[in-house]
Design a protein around this motif. Structure first.
Motif, mmCIF file in Angstrom:
data_model
loop_
_atom_site.group_PDB
_atom_site.id
_atom_site.type_symbol
_atom_site.label_atom_id
_atom_site.label_comp_id
_atom_site.label_asym_id
_atom_site.label_seq_id
_atom_site.Cartn_x
_atom_site.Cartn_y
_atom_site.Cartn_z
ATOM 1 N N UNK A 85 0.826 -1.200 0.000
ATOM 2 C CA UNK A 85 0.000 0.000 0.000
ATOM 3 C C UNK A 85 0.867 1.258 0.000
ATOM 4 N N UNK A 86 2.021 1.183 0.677
ATOM 5 C CA UNK A 86 2.876 2.367 0.788
ATOM 6 C C UNK A 86 3.611 2.705 -0.507
ATOM 7 N N UNK A 87 3.943 1.661 -1.287
ATOM 8 C CA UNK A 87 4.860 1.861 -2.412
ATOM 9 C C UNK A 87 4.420 2.965 -3.379
ATOM 10 N N UNK A 88 3.167 2.918 -3.877
ATOM 11 C CA UNK A 88 2.794 3.987 -4.828
ATOM 12 C C UNK A 88 2.829 5.360 -4.186
ATOM 13 N N UNK A 89 2.569 5.418 -2.885
ATOM 14 C CA UNK A 89 2.607 6.712 -2.212
ATOM 15 C C UNK A 89 4.023 7.264 -2.199
ATOM 16 N N UNK A 90 5.005 6.386 -1.972
ATOM 17 C CA UNK A 90 6.407 6.825 -2.000
ATOM 18 C C UNK A 90 6.751 7.416 -3.356
ATOM 19 N N UNK A 91 6.336 6.683 -4.391
ATOM 20 C CA UNK A 91 6.662 7.150 -5.738
ATOM 21 C C UNK A 91 6.055 8.514 -5.997
ATOM 22 N N UNK A 92 4.800 8.654 -5.606
ATOM 23 C CA UNK A 92 4.117 9.920 -5.838
ATOM 24 C C UNK A 92 4.720 11.020 -4.981
ATOM 25 N N UNK A 93 5.159 10.631 -3.766
ATOM 26 C CA UNK A 93 5.742 11.610 -2.852
ATOM 27 C C UNK A 93 6.988 12.243 -3.476
ATOM 28 N N UNK A 94 7.844 11.382 -4.054
ATOM 29 C CA UNK A 94 9.055 11.905 -4.688
ATOM 30 C C UNK A 94 8.712 12.944 -5.732
ATOM 31 N N UNK A 95 7.702 12.613 -6.531
ATOM 32 C CA UNK A 95 7.284 13.526 -7.597
ATOM 33 C C UNK A 95 6.765 14.835 -7.028
ATOM 34 N N UNK A 96 5.912 14.703 -6.007
ATOM 35 C CA UNK A 96 5.288 15.882 -5.390
ATOM 36 C C UNK A 96 6.334 16.821 -4.823
ATOM 37 N N UNK A 115 19.528 24.909 -1.811
ATOM 38 C CA UNK A 115 20.292 23.790 -2.360
ATOM 39 C C UNK A 115 19.465 23.098 -3.430
ATOM 40 N N UNK A 116 18.691 23.885 -4.175
ATOM 41 C CA UNK A 116 17.722 23.360 -5.138
ATOM 42 C C UNK A 116 18.145 22.129 -5.913
ATOM 43 N N UNK A 117 19.322 22.205 -6.553
ATOM 44 C CA UNK A 117 19.726 21.105 -7.428
ATOM 45 C C UNK A 117 19.940 19.823 -6.623
ATOM 46 N N UNK A 118 20.580 19.959 -5.466
ATOM 47 C CA UNK A 118 20.807 18.780 -4.614
ATOM 48 C C UNK A 118 19.468 18.206 -4.169
ATOM 49 N N UNK A 119 18.571 19.103 -3.800
ATOM 50 C CA UNK A 119 17.241 18.683 -3.349
ATOM 51 C C UNK A 119 16.533 17.889 -4.440
ATOM 52 N N UNK A 120 16.585 18.388 -5.649
ATOM 53 C CA UNK A 120 15.900 17.713 -6.750
ATOM 54 C C UNK A 120 16.446 16.305 -6.932
ATOM 55 N N UNK A 176 18.098 14.491 -4.782
ATOM 56 C CA UNK A 176 17.903 13.662 -3.586
ATOM 57 C C UNK A 176 16.467 13.176 -3.494
ATOM 58 N N UNK A 177 15.548 14.093 -3.615
ATOM 59 C CA UNK A 177 14.144 13.746 -3.449
ATOM 60 C C UNK A 177 13.642 12.878 -4.595
ATOM 61 N N UNK A 178 14.228 13.107 -5.778
ATOM 62 C CA UNK A 178 13.856 12.266 -6.912
ATOM 63 C C UNK A 178 14.107 10.792 -6.643
ATOM 64 N N UNK A 179 15.026 10.511 -5.728
ATOM 65 C CA UNK A 179 15.342 9.130 -5.383
ATOM 66 C C UNK A 179 14.213 8.387 -4.714
ATOM 67 N N UNK A 180 13.246 9.119 -4.175
ATOM 68 C CA UNK A 180 12.082 8.458 -3.578
ATOM 69 C C UNK A 180 11.365 7.566 -4.582
ATOM 70 N N UNK A 181 11.399 8.009 -5.827
ATOM 71 C CA UNK A 181 10.688 7.277 -6.869
ATOM 72 C C UNK A 181 11.143 5.833 -6.935
ATOM 73 N N UNK A 182 12.473 5.632 -6.947
ATOM 74 C CA UNK A 182 12.985 4.275 -7.078
ATOM 75 C C UNK A 182 12.676 3.466 -5.821
ATOM 76 N N UNK A 183 12.626 4.150 -4.694
ATOM 77 C CA UNK A 183 12.262 3.441 -3.454
ATOM 78 C C UNK A 183 10.855 2.853 -3.580
ATOM 79 N N UNK A 184 9.949 3.665 -4.063
ATOM 80 C CA UNK A 184 8.580 3.189 -4.242
ATOM 81 C C UNK A 184 8.511 2.031 -5.215
ATOM 82 N N UNK A 185 9.286 2.142 -6.300
ATOM 83 C CA UNK A 185 9.258 1.079 -7.310
ATOM 84 C C UNK A 185 9.811 -0.215 -6.721
ATOM 85 N N UNK A 186 10.930 -0.117 -5.991
ATOM 86 C CA UNK A 186 11.525 -1.313 -5.395
ATOM 87 C C UNK A 186 10.567 -1.946 -4.398
#
Ligand code: SF4
Ligand code: SF4
Lengths: 217, 358
Positions: free
Chosen positions: B97-108, B127-132, B134-144
């Protein structure tokens, strides 16, 4: 005896240098992209039909295979000799050529040409193997019916000799006598030996009319 | 021209001096704005993709619901809302149940820092670029997580492929980002945009900018699993990859995240290399620049981003999918070395000031 072995060398895949490969790859990708952008910018390349909105104007492709028909000439004669080649060659056994002996001459002739649309794969083999060019595939694709027994067609419109033998008979009335009418959905079908029951006689006429309109037009 | 950067976060911190209520109001405004934008953008993008894809392939795309099918995605969304949400037998329910939320969270979260125009940005992180990245990595967490918890071979293989692919390509994407960071001397997205007032980095940094842009674009296409890099989904071999077992709303979340990610990488690429909302300026030509300023910055951003999105769609409907080994080869043997050389070249250029408008 001496056995000679031949050494086989796996063909080497030609690879250019890294840069050459990269530019080649980019070039070929660009080629593909050019084709797709051409399709996007030219709406005339669209092949989709807006069926059923354009049902009136829709023209089916000539090579579309949707219904097997038997060609009848302007006198209503067909050229099938009941040789059964199509029957033997159909991969699904969708064809049953029922022959009989002509009551007068005793020659073999076609009684019923039965085609089962429900098991046909429209491979066109029957059309190609017929030595007399009797069969034809038509594009009438609106084939839905409410009773699967209506998928069993009798393709010939009469039982009797083929065109060649009929034309030998000079007298028109004698010719007519040799042609015994056959209904499109009448007669026995290869359905566990059952015959089509439960359909009123009038239904056949109706169905035949629509069927003829569809296959001719 | 003086560009004044205003963000929702700034308004919130100002309001905080007055009291908590005003700040909370601004925060809610930001969140609602992003959520609404996400939903609307998702629908628009899916419709656009289907239409464009149709015409790329000599088809028409959706034609039935509404004029030329404009309401098709609305109908699809309603359908997905009403669909039964199935959790497979013996699946890890919580993770599933959590996985799709993680993916969407990264995007949001990434969406929160995207600068739409000078006055339209939710937060301008320093630190905009670093933030982008770093946070983009949530997507792969959700997928995994999704692949792991589904208790399904296809999902697992898809998820593992996604993990390998995203982690590999992140390296190249980040190297390409660093080029721009070197040139502009800042990690803050608004500063990066302001640094392009005399011209966009893609042409102001000769060759290096273009190479960096191409690498970033390829690598981030791979990062968001879009064709030609859609191995994690790989319909022909994995059914649907990591989201094989998802249905209804949860599937919609994955789907939505995928499409919004497409917007995000286009927006980030536009921000870093094409000047974001900055109009097309050529340093020194003041008259020309003034003409370019007539178009509002928001329109420039929208134009650049939608062009890049179109290019992504163009890629998707033209190119065949790569094999797994080709995918890895492309990253580690081609993109990464070029990226490194590019970065070093960029460093020298910055050091000696070998770029336009210096
Ligand atoms: S088209 Fe093929 S399957 Fe159909 S009746 Fe002819 S030979 Fe049989
Ligand atoms: S249709 Fe042709 S192949 Fe088939 S039985 Fe008649 S003549 Fe022979």
């Amino acid at each position: 005896m001496e056995i000679k072995f031949k050494t086989l060398v796996a063909p080497e895949i030609k690879r250019g240098c890294l840069m050459g490969n990269m530019f080649n790859a980019l070039g070929s990708l660009w080629k593909g992209m050019k084709i797709t952008i051409y399709y996007l910018t030219h709406p005339s390349t669209v092949v989709t039909q807006q069926y059923p909105e354009n049902r009136e104007t829709l023209k089916m492709m000539d090579r579309f295979r949707a219904q097997l028909t038997m060609a009848h000439d302007e006198n209503g004669h067909h050229t099938c000799t009941a040789c059964g080649i199509c029957d033997q060659n159909c991969p699904n056994g969708s064809i049953n050529v029922v022959d009989r002996k002509n009551p007068i001459t005793g020659k073999k002739e076609l009684d019923r040409y039965i085609w089962r649309m429900d098991s046909c794969t429209f491979c066109n083999i029957c059309v190609q193997v017929c030595p007399f060019g009797t069969l034809e595939m038509k594009g009438n694709f609106e084939a839905s019916v409410y009773d699967r027994r209506l998928f069993v067609y009798t393709l010939n419109k009469y039982a009797g000799p083929d065109q060649k033998n009929l034309l030998k008979i000079e007298n028109l009335d004698d010719r007519k006598k040799q042609m015994e009418s056959r209904d499109i959905f009448g007669g026995p079908v290869p359905l566990s030996g059952q015959s089509i029951a439960g359909l009123e006689a009038g239904v056949f006429d109706q169905l035949r009319k629509t069927e003829e309109a569809a296959t001719n037009g | 021209m003086n560009w004044e950067i205003k963000t929702v976060a700034m308004f919130a911190s100002e309001a905080l001096r007055e009291g908590y209520l005003g700040a909370a109001g601004y925060i809610i405004l930001g969140v609602v704005a992003i959520a609404g934008f996400l939903a609307v953008l998702g629908m628009v993008l899916i419709y656009a993709e289907r239409k464009v894809a149709g015409h790329f392939q000599c088809r028409l795309g959706p034609m039935r619901v509404g004029w030329h099918g404009v309401l098709q995605t609305v109908a699809d969304t309603i359908k997905l809302f009403l669909k039964e949400d199935i959790v497979p037998f013996q699946a890890d329910k919580v993770l599933h149940i959590l996985a799709p939320l993680f993916t969407l969270l990264g995007t949001l979260l990434v969406l929160a820092v995207v600068p739409f125009s000078p006055g339209m940005q939710v937060a301008d992180v320093n630190i905009g670029v670093v933030y982008v990245t770093a946070v983009g990595g949530f997507g792969v967490l959700g997928i995994l997580l999704g692949g792991w918890s589904s208790n399904n071979k296809w999902s697992l293989v898809g998820a593992m492929r996604a993990g390998a692919q995203i982690i590999s390509y992140e390296v190249s994407a980040t190297l390409a980002l660093l080029v721009v960071v070197l040139f502009s001397g800042s990690l803050k997205l608004s500063d990066i945009i302001l640094s392009q007032e005399q011209g966009w980095w893609i042409w102001r940094a000769p060759v290096v900018g273009l190479v960096g842009f191409v690498i970033f674009f390829i690598a981030s296409t791979a990062e968001i699993n879009r064709t030609p890099f859609d191995l994690p989904e790989g319909e022909s071999e994995l059914t649907a990859g990591f989201h094989t077992e998802y249905s209804g709303m949860r599937f919609a979340f994955f789907f939505l995240a995928e499409f919004i990610n497409m917007f995000i990488i286009s927006a980030i690429a536009a921000t870093l290399y094409l000047g974001g909302w900055m109009p097309f300026h050529i340093g020194g030509l003041d008259g020309f620049n003034a003409v370019m300023d007539l178009l509002p910055p928001g329109a420039w951003f929208a134009g650049k981003t939608s062009f890049l999105i179109f290019v992504l769609m163009w890629f998707r409907w033209t190119f065949p999918r790569l094999r797994v080994d080709q995918l890895m080869r492309l990253e580690w043997k081609i993109l990464l070395p070029i990226g490194f050389v590019n970065l070093i070249a960029a460093a020298f250029m910055v050091m000696f000031g070998w770029y336009y408008g210096n």
